[in-house]
Design an enzyme around this catalytic site. Structure first.
Site, PDB file in Angstrom:
ATOM      1  N   PHE A 140      51.922  38.584  31.953  1.00  0.00           N
ATOM      2  CA  PHE A 140      53.078  38.026  31.237  1.00  0.00           C
ATOM      3  C   PHE A 140      54.367  38.467  31.913  1.00  0.00           C
ATOM      4  O   PHE A 140      55.216  37.635  32.239  1.00  0.00           O
ATOM      5  CB  PHE A 140      53.038  38.485  29.770  1.00  0.00           C
ATOM      6  CG  PHE A 140      54.281  38.175  28.985  1.00  0.00           C
ATOM      7  CD1 PHE A 140      54.539  36.890  28.524  1.00  0.00           C
ATOM      8  CD2 PHE A 140      55.196  39.184  28.689  1.00  0.00           C
ATOM      9  CE1 PHE A 140      55.690  36.608  27.791  1.00  0.00           C
ATOM     10  CE2 PHE A 140      56.348  38.914  27.952  1.00  0.00           C
ATOM     11  CZ  PHE A 140      56.590  37.620  27.505  1.00  0.00           C
ATOM     12  N   TYR A 141      54.528  39.762  32.156  1.00  0.00           N
ATOM     13  CA  TYR A 141      55.754  40.267  32.778  1.00  0.00           C
ATOM     14  C   TYR A 141      55.899  39.768  34.216  1.00  0.00           C
ATOM     15  O   TYR A 141      56.992  39.410  34.647  1.00  0.00           O
ATOM     16  CB  TYR A 141      55.806  41.794  32.724  1.00  0.00           C
ATOM     17  CG  TYR A 141      55.943  42.322  31.319  1.00  0.00           C
ATOM     18  CD1 TYR A 141      57.061  42.029  30.544  1.00  0.00           C
ATOM     19  CD2 TYR A 141      54.949  43.109  30.751  1.00  0.00           C
ATOM     20  CE1 TYR A 141      57.187  42.496  29.246  1.00  0.00           C
ATOM     21  CE2 TYR A 141      55.069  43.585  29.455  1.00  0.00           C
ATOM     22  CZ  TYR A 141      56.192  43.271  28.711  1.00  0.00           C
ATOM     23  OH  TYR A 141      56.312  43.745  27.425  1.00  0.00           O
ATOM     24  N   GLU A 142      54.805  39.717  34.937  1.00  0.00           N
ATOM     25  CA  GLU A 142      54.860  39.233  36.324  1.00  0.00           C
ATOM     26  C   GLU A 142      55.313  37.775  36.381  1.00  0.00           C
ATOM     27  O   GLU A 142      55.976  37.366  37.331  1.00  0.00           O
ATOM     28  CB  GLU A 142      53.506  39.426  37.010  1.00  0.00           C
ATOM     29  CG  GLU A 142      53.224  40.883  37.307  1.00  0.00           C
ATOM     30  CD  GLU A 142      51.801  41.136  37.809  1.00  0.00           C
ATOM     31  OE1 GLU A 142      51.576  42.248  38.325  1.00  0.00           O
ATOM     32  OE2 GLU A 142      50.918  40.256  37.685  1.00  0.00           O
TER      33      GLU A 142
END
Length: 168
Positions: A140-142
């Site tokens: 998700f963050y990537e």
């Protein structure tokens, strides 16, 4: 998705009713978040639906942190002064089980980044750092441009310059 209000945690929010399915995150909002705010070690921001200001749809926490240059990729570290780098820590981000897959997590992350950018006009903040709780969170963050710090694959960072230059 209904409209959300994202605001600081206060007493009217139903912390006991929050469940995201990750016990450590549920426990944090239910039992520890208020104390962290009082002690000034973290700020907690809550998402609620317009018209339902007590039910927590999601939350995130922000605090300050500094990281050593050797934790950054070499191509970035060599451009920085030889002392710890100031960053903002997104300590936790969770979405209530009833609101998952509705874009609440994205809205919370974007709100956190915007808050950090606005503060960075007055206080030096090089990047945003997050500790992804699992592989799904890491992906998700990537997807927002975060990348791994050299020292730990689950600790990710996003230089604020990259967010500002992307026009988001």
């Amino acid at each position: 998705m209904t409209d959300l209000i994202i605001e600081p945690l206060d007493r009217r929010h139903d912390r006991a009713g929050f469940q995201c399915g990750v016990p450590s995150l549920d426990n944090y909002i239910q039992k520890q978040a208020g104390q962290d705010v009082k002690r000034r070690v973290s700020r907690v921001f809550i998402a609620t639906e317009v018209g339902n200001a007590t039910t927590i749809m999601g939350f995130y926490t922000l605090s300050s942190l500094s990281i050593e240059l050797d934790q950054l990729p070499e191509n970035l570290a060599r451009k920085l002064p030889r002392h710890p780098v100031p960053v903002a820590l997104l300590g936790r981000l969770a979405v209530n089980q009833v609101a998952q897959r509705q874009g609440v997590g994205t809205m919370l992350l974007v709100d956190a980044i915007k808050r950090i950018l606005s503060v960075s006009d007055d206080i030096a903040i090089y990047a945003m750092v997050v500790d992804a709780i699992d592989e799904r969170a890491q992906r998700f963050y990537e997807s927002f441009g975060f990348s791994s710090l050299c020292s730990d694959s689950r600790r990710l960072f996003l230089p604020l310059k990259s967010w500002q230059s992307s026009g988001n």
